[in-house]
Design a protein around this motif. Sequence first.
Motif, PDB file in Angstrom:
ATOM      1  N   ASP A   1      65.291  11.553  47.258  1.00  0.00           N
ATOM      2  CA  ASP A   1      65.250  11.028  48.346  1.00  0.00           C
ATOM      3  C   ASP A   1      64.258   9.988  49.445  1.00  0.00           C
ATOM      4  OD1 ASP A   1      66.394  14.299  49.318  1.00  0.00           O
ATOM      5  OD2 ASP A   1      64.313  15.035  49.258  1.00  0.00           O
TER       6      ASP A   1
ATOM      7  N   SER B   1      66.145   7.067  51.776  1.00  0.00           N
ATOM      8  CA  SER B   1      65.417   7.205  52.984  1.00  0.00           C
ATOM      9  C   SER B   1      64.839   5.337  53.708  1.00  0.00           C
ATOM     10  CB  SER B   1      63.645   8.329  53.428  1.00  0.00           C
ATOM     11  OG  SER B   1      62.931   7.421  52.063  1.00  0.00           O
TER      12      SER B   1
ATOM     13  N   GLU C   1      67.861   4.398  54.397  1.00  0.00           N
ATOM     14  CA  GLU C   1      68.769   4.581  55.684  1.00  0.00           C
ATOM     15  C   GLU C   1      68.085   3.186  56.093  1.00  0.00           C
ATOM     16  OE1 GLU C   1      68.164   8.511  55.367  1.00  0.00           O
ATOM     17  OE2 GLU C   1      70.669   8.846  55.627  1.00  0.00           O
TER      18      GLU C   1
END
Length: 318
Positions: free
Chosen positions: A187, A191, A194
């Motif tokens: 994660d 993140s 992105e």
Amino acid sequence: MTILDSARAVADAEGDGAVDWDAVASAAKAATPPGSLDLGPGEADAYAADVRDARGRIREVSGLDFDVPETVELQTRHHWVDANVATFRRAFEPLNERASVLPGVARALNTATTAGALAFVSRNVLGQYDPLLLADGDDAHALYFVHPNIVRVADSLDVDFERFRRWIAFHEVTHAAEFGAAPWLPDYLESRMEAGIDALGDGDLRTEAFDELNVAMTAVEGYAELLMDEAFDGEYADLRRKLDARRRQGGGPINDLVKRLLGFQLKREQYERGKEFFTYVAGERGLEGASVVWDDPEYLPTDDELDVPPRWLARVPA
């Protein structure tokens, strides 16, 4: 397929997005031979055995609890391209909604650049632990070995193929150990990826997200190098020396330029800088103390701490 087919695939790029991913796959595979998956008797089982042995040994040495993918995939260069096109497609999908990676850069150029990068890397990559970032579904990770490249590099380094194959297996399984020890890591990387890609869509090439991503990957590569040396169950000094030399060597001015453009210089710096950091930390606190880095994202070293490990030791509890 030939180089001409590759050029045609790029020229025929279709759609309205920033990159034609189908054309990327076709062009990248046209630009490089797949290599052979002609395995000897029991060779596929030998890869799987290396992975199992690496998992057991790394668990024993590090104390980390982790799993490896149920299936070990032996790939040609073309298989590797297809797997990574799928990853790139997931990661860069937001940019396809904006029509170009950089303002004013044509779709065909984006497609050609991406295809060229994947073709080049496919000729050099040996193995890959893939946490399948941004993927949907139940599969959390995958493990690939690009068999024709491992055969070629073992021959070029003049090392025993079976020992070299085992070394590569150990290295990739260390990455499985890291992601298993740090369930927050996928994660965290997703993140930052992105956010960085979103900034690219606005024309911003240097972002805090990419800086944090680079620091995290330096930690990932550096810890893997340290754990590799602790866990490998055979002689490895010559393998380490020859592989380090391979990372540093050029291949003529064109190869050097391509490596720099694709970040190969950065990748080598991640190995070396990360290894130096973790060697220092392990010298002060042992391997278990170095493994604390995976307990919490706050324990990742900062960019400054990578160069001055005592700052990390002062900040992070033993």
